[in-house]
Motif scaffolding. Structure first.
Motif, PDB file in Angstrom:
ATOM      1  N   ILE A   2       0.835  -0.919  -0.180  1.00  0.00           N
ATOM      2  CA  ILE A   2      -0.001  -0.053  -0.102  1.00  0.00           C
ATOM      3  C   ILE A   2       0.899   1.259  -0.040  1.00  0.00           C
ATOM      4  O   ILE A   2       1.699   1.421   1.059  1.00  0.00           O
ATOM      5  CB  ILE A   2      -0.780   0.024   1.179  1.00  0.00           C
ATOM      6  CG1 ILE A   2      -1.713  -1.225   1.305  1.00  0.00           C
ATOM      7  CG2 ILE A   2      -1.759   1.197   1.168  1.00  0.00           C
ATOM      8  CD1 ILE A   2      -2.336  -1.488   2.734  1.00  0.00           C
ATOM      9  N   ALA A   3       0.814   2.041  -1.298  1.00  0.00           N
ATOM     10  CA  ALA A   3       1.559   3.267  -1.163  1.00  0.00           C
ATOM     11  C   ALA A   3       0.794   4.419  -0.374  1.00  0.00           C
ATOM     12  O   ALA A   3      -0.573   4.552  -0.400  1.00  0.00           O
ATOM     13  CB  ALA A   3       1.974   3.437  -2.600  1.00  0.00           C
ATOM     14  N   TRP A 109       6.816   6.152  -9.425  1.00  0.00           N
ATOM     15  CA  TRP A 109       7.298   4.856  -9.182  1.00  0.00           C
ATOM     16  C   TRP A 109       6.720   3.945  -8.072  1.00  0.00           C
ATOM     17  O   TRP A 109       6.574   2.805  -8.410  1.00  0.00           O
ATOM     18  CB  TRP A 109       8.892   4.962  -9.256  1.00  0.00           C
ATOM     19  CG  TRP A 109       9.470   3.639  -9.090  1.00  0.00           C
ATOM     20  CD1 TRP A 109       9.690   2.797 -10.031  1.00  0.00           C
ATOM     21  CD2 TRP A 109      10.001   2.890  -7.789  1.00  0.00           C
ATOM     22  NE1 TRP A 109      10.498   1.692  -9.713  1.00  0.00           N
ATOM     23  CE2 TRP A 109      10.562   1.597  -8.212  1.00  0.00           C
ATOM     24  CE3 TRP A 109       9.729   3.289  -6.506  1.00  0.00           C
ATOM     25  CZ2 TRP A 109      10.778   0.844  -7.448  1.00  0.00           C
ATOM     26  CZ3 TRP A 109      10.007   2.368  -5.563  1.00  0.00           C
ATOM     27  CH2 TRP A 109      10.802   1.077  -6.003  1.00  0.00           C
ATOM     28  N   MET A 110       6.652   4.447  -7.041  1.00  0.00           N
ATOM     29  CA  MET A 110       6.118   3.868  -5.691  1.00  0.00           C
ATOM     30  C   MET A 110       4.660   3.349  -6.071  1.00  0.00           C
ATOM     31  O   MET A 110       4.395   2.466  -5.669  1.00  0.00           O
ATOM     32  CB  MET A 110       6.039   4.883  -4.476  1.00  0.00           C
ATOM     33  CG  MET A 110       5.600   4.496  -3.267  1.00  0.00           C
ATOM     34  SD  MET A 110       5.932   5.459  -1.940  1.00  0.00           S
ATOM     35  CE  MET A 110       4.500   6.842  -2.173  1.00  0.00           C
ATOM     36  N   ILE A 111       3.852   4.257  -6.710  1.00  0.00           N
ATOM     37  CA  ILE A 111       2.409   3.824  -6.936  1.00  0.00           C
ATOM     38  C   ILE A 111       2.525   2.805  -8.082  1.00  0.00           C
ATOM     39  O   ILE A 111       1.777   1.549  -7.941  1.00  0.00           O
ATOM     40  CB  ILE A 111       1.912   5.068  -7.476  1.00  0.00           C
ATOM     41  CG1 ILE A 111       1.465   5.808  -6.359  1.00  0.00           C
ATOM     42  CG2 ILE A 111       0.305   4.454  -8.291  1.00  0.00           C
ATOM     43  CD1 ILE A 111       0.784   7.172  -7.016  1.00  0.00           C
ATOM     44  N   ARG A 112       3.387   2.695  -9.139  1.00  0.00           N
ATOM     45  CA  ARG A 112       3.441   1.698 -10.181  1.00  0.00           C
ATOM     46  C   ARG A 112       3.545   0.170  -9.479  1.00  0.00           C
ATOM     47  O   ARG A 112       3.468  -0.858 -10.135  1.00  0.00           O
ATOM     48  CB  ARG A 112       4.371   1.960 -11.058  1.00  0.00           C
ATOM     49  CG  ARG A 112       4.171   3.109 -12.121  1.00  0.00           C
ATOM     50  CD  ARG A 112       5.034   3.216 -13.521  1.00  0.00           C
ATOM     51  NE  ARG A 112       6.305   3.406 -13.175  1.00  0.00           N
ATOM     52  CZ  ARG A 112       6.863   4.440 -12.793  1.00  0.00           C
ATOM     53  NH1 ARG A 112       6.349   5.645 -13.092  1.00  0.00           N
ATOM     54  NH2 ARG A 112       8.186   4.543 -12.503  1.00  0.00           N
ATOM     55  N   THR A 113       4.531   0.125  -8.261  1.00  0.00           N
ATOM     56  CA  THR A 113       5.056  -0.801  -7.634  1.00  0.00           C
ATOM     57  C   THR A 113       4.243  -1.360  -6.623  1.00  0.00           C
ATOM     58  O   THR A 113       4.619  -2.467  -5.729  1.00  0.00           O
ATOM     59  CB  THR A 113       6.407  -0.746  -7.462  1.00  0.00           C
ATOM     60  OG1 THR A 113       6.762   0.337  -6.466  1.00  0.00           O
ATOM     61  CG2 THR A 113       7.413  -0.596  -8.601  1.00  0.00           C
ATOM     62  N   ALA A 137      -5.296  10.428  -9.671  1.00  0.00           N
ATOM     63  CA  ALA A 137      -5.525   9.959 -11.002  1.00  0.00           C
ATOM     64  C   ALA A 137      -4.563   9.137 -11.783  1.00  0.00           C
ATOM     65  O   ALA A 137      -5.052   8.238 -12.470  1.00  0.00           O
ATOM     66  CB  ALA A 137      -5.727  11.375 -11.958  1.00  0.00           C
ATOM     67  N   TYR A 138      -3.336   9.257 -11.436  1.00  0.00           N
ATOM     68  CA  TYR A 138      -2.324   8.351 -11.913  1.00  0.00           C
ATOM     69  C   TYR A 138      -2.914   6.857 -11.465  1.00  0.00           C
ATOM     70  O   TYR A 138      -2.409   6.000 -12.269  1.00  0.00           O
ATOM     71  CB  TYR A 138      -0.942   8.758 -11.537  1.00  0.00           C
ATOM     72  CG  TYR A 138       0.114   7.847 -12.072  1.00  0.00           C
ATOM     73  CD1 TYR A 138       0.762   8.185 -13.245  1.00  0.00           C
ATOM     74  CD2 TYR A 138       0.772   6.914 -11.210  1.00  0.00           C
ATOM     75  CE1 TYR A 138       1.893   7.529 -13.765  1.00  0.00           C
ATOM     76  CE2 TYR A 138       1.944   6.478 -11.648  1.00  0.00           C
ATOM     77  CZ  TYR A 138       2.435   6.730 -12.863  1.00  0.00           C
ATOM     78  OH  TYR A 138       3.431   5.948 -13.396  1.00  0.00           O
ATOM     79  N   ALA A 139      -2.866   6.579 -10.081  1.00  0.00           N
ATOM     80  CA  ALA A 139      -3.325   5.405  -9.597  1.00  0.00           C
ATOM     81  C   ALA A 139      -4.333   4.944 -10.253  1.00  0.00           C
ATOM     82  O   ALA A 139      -4.542   3.559 -10.759  1.00  0.00           O
ATOM     83  CB  ALA A 139      -3.235   5.401  -8.107  1.00  0.00           C
ATOM     84  N   ARG A 140      -5.441   5.490 -10.405  1.00  0.00           N
ATOM     85  CA  ARG A 140      -6.837   5.276 -10.887  1.00  0.00           C
ATOM     86  C   ARG A 140      -6.681   4.735 -12.369  1.00  0.00           C
ATOM     87  O   ARG A 140      -7.385   3.810 -12.701  1.00  0.00           O
ATOM     88  CB  ARG A 140      -7.856   6.210 -10.599  1.00  0.00           C
ATOM     89  CG  ARG A 140      -8.291   6.403  -9.223  1.00  0.00           C
ATOM     90  CD  ARG A 140      -9.400   7.461  -9.091  1.00  0.00           C
ATOM     91  NE  ARG A 140      -9.861   7.650  -7.686  1.00  0.00           N
ATOM     92  CZ  ARG A 140     -10.302   8.513  -7.234  1.00  0.00           C
ATOM     93  NH1 ARG A 140     -10.583   9.539  -7.739  1.00  0.00           N
ATOM     94  NH2 ARG A 140     -10.934   8.426  -5.903  1.00  0.00           N
ATOM     95  N   ALA A 141      -5.699   5.628 -13.084  1.00  0.00           N
ATOM     96  CA  ALA A 141      -5.627   5.107 -14.375  1.00  0.00           C
ATOM     97  C   ALA A 141      -5.031   3.929 -14.826  1.00  0.00           C
ATOM     98  O   ALA A 141      -5.080   3.134 -15.835  1.00  0.00           O
ATOM     99  CB  ALA A 141      -4.700   6.207 -15.281  1.00  0.00           C
ATOM    100  N   ARG A 142      -4.320   3.155 -13.727  1.00  0.00           N
ATOM    101  CA  ARG A 142      -3.494   2.128 -13.657  1.00  0.00           C
ATOM    102  C   ARG A 142      -4.333   0.900 -12.901  1.00  0.00           C
ATOM    103  O   ARG A 142      -4.006  -0.180 -12.944  1.00  0.00           O
ATOM    104  CB  ARG A 142      -2.148   2.217 -12.955  1.00  0.00           C
ATOM    105  CG  ARG A 142      -1.162   2.664 -13.994  1.00  0.00           C
ATOM    106  CD  ARG A 142      -0.109   3.697 -13.505  1.00  0.00           C
ATOM    107  NE  ARG A 142       0.584   4.314 -14.401  1.00  0.00           N
ATOM    108  CZ  ARG A 142       0.266   5.379 -15.047  1.00  0.00           C
ATOM    109  NH1 ARG A 142      -0.797   5.735 -15.030  1.00  0.00           N
ATOM    110  NH2 ARG A 142       0.989   5.964 -15.940  1.00  0.00           N
ATOM    111  N   GLY A 143      -5.578   1.447 -12.498  1.00  0.00           N
ATOM    112  CA  GLY A 143      -6.563   0.356 -12.052  1.00  0.00           C
ATOM    113  C   GLY A 143      -6.148  -0.036 -10.697  1.00  0.00           C
ATOM    114  O   GLY A 143      -6.853  -1.306 -10.100  1.00  0.00           O
ATOM    115  N   LEU A 144      -5.550   0.649  -9.749  1.00  0.00           N
ATOM    116  CA  LEU A 144      -5.371   0.778  -8.464  1.00  0.00           C
ATOM    117  C   LEU A 144      -6.577   1.165  -7.835  1.00  0.00           C
ATOM    118  O   LEU A 144      -6.980   2.103  -7.916  1.00  0.00           O
ATOM    119  CB  LEU A 144      -4.230   1.314  -8.019  1.00  0.00           C
ATOM    120  CG  LEU A 144      -2.728   0.647  -7.866  1.00  0.00           C
ATOM    121  CD1 LEU A 144      -2.385   0.230  -9.404  1.00  0.00           C
ATOM    122  CD2 LEU A 144      -1.876   1.372  -7.089  1.00  0.00           C
TER     123      LEU A 144
END
Length: 196
Positions: A2-3, A109-113, A137-144
């Motif tokens: 969890i970031a 980077w932390m969110i991507r991982t 928005a970055y996290a949501r766009a990656r489906g997190l």
């Protein structure tokens, strides 16, 4: 993993509210959550304390120049020390902690991982100093999945972000956000890896 990200200009009373809310959420996640935060004053310390008190595991990311820790801004040094004491593991990520674009790149980077994002966010748009809306928005766009925390009565001190240089772009650049290197915070001597 969890970031955690959020506004850097939270008032002291708000940090207490956030710490209490995060502790309750980690406890609901059965206390076995692994959380990651970028070292710094304010929200990262409140988050780290809450995770530790709830029985979760904490990974702390420090700024690096190559394979060695970068000098932290004076305002973050005591906080980073406390976070390292609370941490189960630590990692180094190449970025300049005084460069807004590099900090955003490290957070991306932390969110991507990670597999989930906890965002301390009042719902306001990103501006020249705060990128919390962008990171959500970055996290949501990656489906997190994104858990937004904004306790009733929370406030911000919008004048407290003057220390950040607006250098770089929202996507990061150069070495911002490279994979971590380093050694474990508690001295087990192993390589630090940010588990996904």
């Amino acid at each position: 993993m969890i970031a955690a990200v959020g506004h850097a200009d939270l008032c002291p009373d708000t940090l207490e509210l956030v710490e209490s809310e995060v502790r309750a959420r980690v406890e609901r996640w059965a206390g076995n959550a692994t959380a990651v935060v970028r070292a710094g004053a304010g929200l990262p310390v409140a988050f780290g304390r809450a995770v530790h008190e709830a029985g979760g595991r904490l990974v702390v990311l420090l700024a690096a120049e190559g394979a060695v820790p970068a000098p932290l801004p004076q305002r973050d040094r005591t906080a980073a020390g406390e976070l390292l004491v609370l941490a189960d593991r630590a990692g180094l990520v190449e970025f300049d902690p005084d460069d807004r674009g590099a900090c955003i790149g490290a957070d991306e980077w932390m969110i991507r991982t990670s597999r989930r994002l906890l965002a301390v966010w009042d719902g306001s748009p990103s501006d020249g100093r705060d990128a919390t809306a962008h990171l959500v928005a970055y996290a949501r766009a990656r489906g997190l999945p994104v858990d937004v925390v904004w306790p009733e009565g929370a406030t911000r001190d919008r004048g407290s972000l003057r220390h950040l240089r607006a250098v770089g772009s929202a996507g990061g650049g150069g070495s911002a956000g490279r994979a971590p290197v380093g050694t474990a915070a508690r001295g087990d001597g192993g390589d630090v890896r940010h588990p996904a």
